[in-house]
Design a protein around this motif. Structure first.
Motif, PDB file in Angstrom:
ATOM      1  N   ARG A 348       0.825  -1.215   0.000  1.00  0.00           N
ATOM      2  CA  ARG A 348       0.000   0.000   0.000  1.00  0.00           C
ATOM      3  C   ARG A 348       0.861   1.268   0.000  1.00  0.00           C
ATOM      4  N   THR A 349       1.926   1.264   0.763  1.00  0.00           N
ATOM      5  CA  THR A 349       2.806   2.439   0.816  1.00  0.00           C
ATOM      6  C   THR A 349       3.400   2.736  -0.554  1.00  0.00           C
ATOM      7  N   LEU A 350       3.873   1.701  -1.247  1.00  0.00           N
ATOM      8  CA  LEU A 350       4.457   1.902  -2.572  1.00  0.00           C
ATOM      9  C   LEU A 350       3.408   2.350  -3.584  1.00  0.00           C
ATOM     10  N   PHE A 351       2.196   1.807  -3.484  1.00  0.00           N
ATOM     11  CA  PHE A 351       1.120   2.266  -4.356  1.00  0.00           C
ATOM     12  C   PHE A 351       0.882   3.768  -4.184  1.00  0.00           C
ATOM     13  N   ASN A 352       0.870   4.230  -2.952  1.00  0.00           N
ATOM     14  CA  ASN A 352       0.600   5.649  -2.684  1.00  0.00           C
ATOM     15  C   ASN A 352       1.734   6.552  -3.170  1.00  0.00           C
ATOM     16  N   ILE A 353       2.984   6.149  -2.905  1.00  0.00           N
ATOM     17  CA  ILE A 353       4.130   6.945  -3.362  1.00  0.00           C
ATOM     18  C   ILE A 353       4.147   7.022  -4.886  1.00  0.00           C
ATOM     19  N   GLY A 354       4.015   5.853  -5.531  1.00  0.00           N
ATOM     20  CA  GLY A 354       4.037   5.816  -6.984  1.00  0.00           C
ATOM     21  C   GLY A 354       2.901   6.599  -7.607  1.00  0.00           C
ATOM     22  N   GLY A 355       1.707   6.490  -7.027  1.00  0.00           N
ATOM     23  CA  GLY A 355       0.561   7.220  -7.553  1.00  0.00           C
ATOM     24  C   GLY A 355       0.779   8.725  -7.504  1.00  0.00           C
ATOM     25  N   GLY A 356       1.360   9.216  -6.420  1.00  0.00           N
ATOM     26  CA  GLY A 356       1.627  10.651  -6.304  1.00  0.00           C
ATOM     27  C   GLY A 356       2.613  11.136  -7.355  1.00  0.00           C
ATOM     28  N   LEU A 357       3.688  10.379  -7.555  1.00  0.00           N
ATOM     29  CA  LEU A 357       4.693  10.765  -8.559  1.00  0.00           C
ATOM     30  C   LEU A 357       4.107  10.757  -9.966  1.00  0.00           C
ATOM     31  N   MET A 358       3.318   9.742 -10.292  1.00  0.00           N
ATOM     32  CA  MET A 358       2.740   9.659 -11.636  1.00  0.00           C
ATOM     33  C   MET A 358       1.740  10.778 -11.896  1.00  0.00           C
ATOM     34  N   PHE A 359       0.932  11.098 -10.890  1.00  0.00           N
ATOM     35  CA  PHE A 359      -0.058  12.164 -11.063  1.00  0.00           C
ATOM     36  C   PHE A 359       0.625  13.504 -11.341  1.00  0.00           C
ATOM     37  N   VAL A 360       1.636  13.823 -10.546  1.00  0.00           N
ATOM     38  CA  VAL A 360       2.326  15.109 -10.709  1.00  0.00           C
ATOM     39  C   VAL A 360       2.987  15.214 -12.077  1.00  0.00           C
ATOM     40  N   THR A 361       3.643  14.135 -12.521  1.00  0.00           N
ATOM     41  CA  THR A 361       4.355  14.211 -13.800  1.00  0.00           C
ATOM     42  C   THR A 361       3.394  14.247 -14.983  1.00  0.00           C
ATOM     43  N   HIS A 362       2.264  13.547 -14.895  1.00  0.00           N
ATOM     44  CA  HIS A 362       1.251  13.669 -15.956  1.00  0.00           C
ATOM     45  C   HIS A 362       0.799  15.127 -16.095  1.00  0.00           C
TER      46      HIS A 362
END
Length: 505
Positions: A348-362
């Motif tokens: 869950r922690t990795l899902f949240n970190i990765g989701g934040g990075l992908m959203f910002v870069t999109h």
């Protein structure tokens, strides 16, 4: 021969070490990820090579070289070109459902062998293709190979690995996917420089290399203890195999749970219909939602079409292929990091970190392209480099989260009785959405332009919320005791209890 003590704790009382036999078996199986990764990287690269386009897709080539009225975003908009890429995934979708009964009844090894053989045939046809139909038929055979290997390998890794290190072992498959992408990008960069315009043949034919690796490697694979108990019904053989894999004599606790799970599994005769039962509702939802979300993160914008995307923003053929190499290297390194932290930080922690990075870069890439890239001309060097860096950050986010975990989590949450069927659904849904994304991306890029990045960014926000509210943590939980996490989850408990109430009334 051992690689250190690996006593399982935090939810598992099993004894065991990480042994040489275990590591070698999982390394061989995980190498099947090279097939999937190589194809992801190779198809986008050859699609940006001018000799390849001139031979098979002359209309696209003319638009790129001669038509000055066509928008930057629409140069590569060709349904035939996308059919070249996406035909593989429809074939994979169909093949994975044929792989399910083979894996369930005859073992993971046979499915992997079939996959490797089909992949070799596809590589031969692709390298020798003289018309677009031969090219696409070769892609179909590659798809059959990937359909079989993607169905069998994640299950194999999850069943073989100790619970405490299951995440790291399973992520070896995704690491090999990333390596396959990197190797493909390096090969494309090199073959594009071959004089005479036949470098694309080398790129497509080189798919035979990972096919040979997995085909010959699978011959020496041992089957999982789960399969030995469930299909061969040989508890003594399974106990000896467990002792060999775990490096200890006392494996009674794990063996007992495997036997119990097998007894339950034998009561299920039709797993594809039984999985629709309400008691399996959490697993069914995850088997559909996770692979769907994995493909609409926008990752295929990068892996399939990275060279085309970089050409869209004004980079030349060589520079765009080199940029794709950089992206592939970032992905491989990040997945390696993820494999070391996934069993410590949790899914869950990795899902949240990765989701934040992908959203910002999109949002960042979409904003730059909306403000600075018009229908004609290119971006300045500064903005082009900024987009390349943003794409690399995006790859870091994906490679920490939805990339590896999109394979890991589904492979570890299914009970034995529906495991093979559920994995086929997972792989099938994944291929379906890969096909839809691949077939629609170039048209969406043409019509939505920079808005395509906001589209995928919105989906990243949705899937991050989905994980936060509906996916329980699975780290360190033995496969045979995974049902407990759904009972302890507030939302899924109400679903399962509702099933039990219906059964008692």
């Amino acid at each position: 021969m051992d690689f250190g003590l690996a006593k399982v704790g935090q939810g598992s009382e099993y004894n065991g070490r990480v042994t040489c036999v275990l590591v070698l078996s999982c390394m061989v199986a995980a190498s099947g990820g090279l097939l999937f990764g190589f194809d992801l990287g190779i198809s986008g690269g050859v699609s940006s090579m001018e000799p390849f386009l001139r031979k098979f897709f002359p209309k696209v080539y003319r638009k790129m070289k001669e038509d000055t009225s066509t928008s930057n975003y629409c140069i590569f908009d060709s349904q035939l070109l996308t059919a070249f890429t996406s035909s593989l995934y429809i074939a994979g979708l169909i093949a994975t459902f044929f792989a399910s009964p083979i894996t369930r009844n005859f073992g993971h090894r046979l499915s992997i062998l079939v996959g490797g053989a089909a992949y070799l045939g596809g590589a031969a046809l692709g390298g020798a293709a003289y018309n677009v139909y031969m090219l696409i038929f070769g892609r179909v055979l590659l798809g059959v190979g990937i359909g079989f290997t993607n169905q069998a390998i994640p299950l194999y890794l999850s069943e073989m690995a100790p619970a405490r290190y299951r995440g790291g072992f399973n992520l070896a498959f995704q690491f090999c996917v990333a390596l396959g992408i990197l190797f493909a990008n390096l090969i494309n960069y090199g073959t594009a420089r071959i004089k005479g315009g036949w470098g694309w043949r080398v790129s497509l034919a080189m798919a035979a290399a990972p096919g040979l690796v997995i085909l010959f490697g699978a011959i020496f694979l041992v089957e999982t203890p789960n399969f030995v108990i469930h299909q061969e019904n040989d508890q003594e053989k399974a106990e000896k195999l467990l002792q060999k894999l775990r490096g200890v004599v006392d494996v009674k606790a794990e063996l007992s749970d495997l036997i119990r799970a097998s007894e339950i599994a034998r009561t299920v005769k039709h797993p594809f219909s039984d999985i629709l039962g309400r008691q399996y509702r959490p697993q069914l939802v995850m088997s559909i939602a996770i692979p769907m979300f994995q493909q609409i993160t926008g990752i295929n914008v990068v892996t399939f079409y990275a060279p085309l995307l970089f050409r869209t923003i004004g980079l030349g053929e060589s520079a765009s292929l080199l940029s794709a190499v950089v992206v592939g290297l970032v992905g491989a390194v990040t997945i390696l990091v993820s494999s070391f932290v996934v069993d410590r930080l949790g899914r869950r922690t990795l899902f949240n970190i990765g989701g934040g990075l992908m959203f910002v870069t999109h949002m960042l890439v979409g904003s730059i392209m909306a403000a600075k890239l018009g229908d004609h001309g290119g971006l300045s060097k500064g903005f082009g480099v900024t987009i390349l860096i943003a794409v690399c950050v995006y790859i870091v986010g994906f490679s920490l989260s939805w990339g590896p975990l999109g394979y890991l989590v589904p492979s570890e949450i299914y009970p034995l009785e529906i495991r093979s069927a559920a994995q086929s659904i997972t792989v099938g849904v994944g291929f379906l959405f890969i096909f839809l994304v691949a077939q629609s991306f170039l048209a969406m890029l043409c019509h939505l332009r920079s808005g395509i990045f906001f589209f995928y960014g919105g989906w990243v926000a949705v899937m991050t919320a989905f994980v936060y509210f509906l996916l329980p943590e699975t780290k360190n939980v033995p496969l045979e005791k995974m049902g407990k996490i759904w009972i302890e989850h507030r939302f899924w408990n109400s679903v399962i209890q509702g099933s039990n109430k219906k059964m008692t009334t």
